[in-house]
Design a protein around this motif. Sequence first.
Motif, short mmCIF file in Angstrom:
data_model
loop_
_atom_site.label_atom_id
_atom_site.label_comp_id
_atom_site.label_asym_id
_atom_site.label_seq_id
_atom_site.Cartn_x
_atom_site.Cartn_y
_atom_site.Cartn_z
N ARG A 1 0.83 -1.21 0.00
CA ARG A 1 0.00 0.00 0.00
C ARG A 1 0.86 1.25 0.00
NH1 ARG A 1 -0.93 3.54 3.56
NH2 ARG A 1 -0.12 2.28 5.27
N ILE A 2 1.90 1.25 0.81
CA ILE A 2 2.78 2.42 0.88
C ILE A 2 3.50 2.63 -0.45
CG2 ILE A 2 4.92 3.27 1.94
CD1 ILE A 2 3.86 2.02 4.57
N LEU A 3 3.98 1.55 -1.06
CA LEU A 3 4.64 1.69 -2.36
C LEU A 3 3.70 2.25 -3.42
CD1 LEU A 3 6.87 -1.48 -2.72
CD2 LEU A 3 7.59 0.85 -2.31
N LEU A 4 2.46 1.75 -3.43
CA LEU A 4 1.50 2.23 -4.41
C LEU A 4 1.06 3.66 -4.17
CD1 LEU A 4 -0.66 -0.97 -4.84
CD2 LEU A 4 0.84 0.08 -6.52
N SER A 5 1.18 4.11 -2.94
CA SER A 5 0.81 5.48 -2.64
C SER A 5 1.87 6.48 -3.08
CB SER A 5 0.55 5.66 -1.13
OG SER A 5 1.80 5.66 -0.43
#
Length: 74
Positions: free
Chosen positions: A63-67
């Motif tokens: 999720r953090i990478l995609l954000s």
Amino acid sequence: MTLLNRITIDPTICHGKPCIRGMRWPVEVVLDLLGSGMTIDNILEDHPELERDDIIAALNYARILLSGQIPAAA
């Protein structure tokens, strides 16, 4: 231990891919298992070396990478 501390990056393990707790469990493999339809309980049953927080950490890492944020390497 925060959840993201469960994700480690070591160039000598799995070619430096983000892994679970220094084991040869890349985050991408955990995500593949979830994507194939396995539940967290199914994964834990089949792979007792993993913990529930490992799987949640993998999801949070993705999720953090995609954000667009870059998580600090553990």
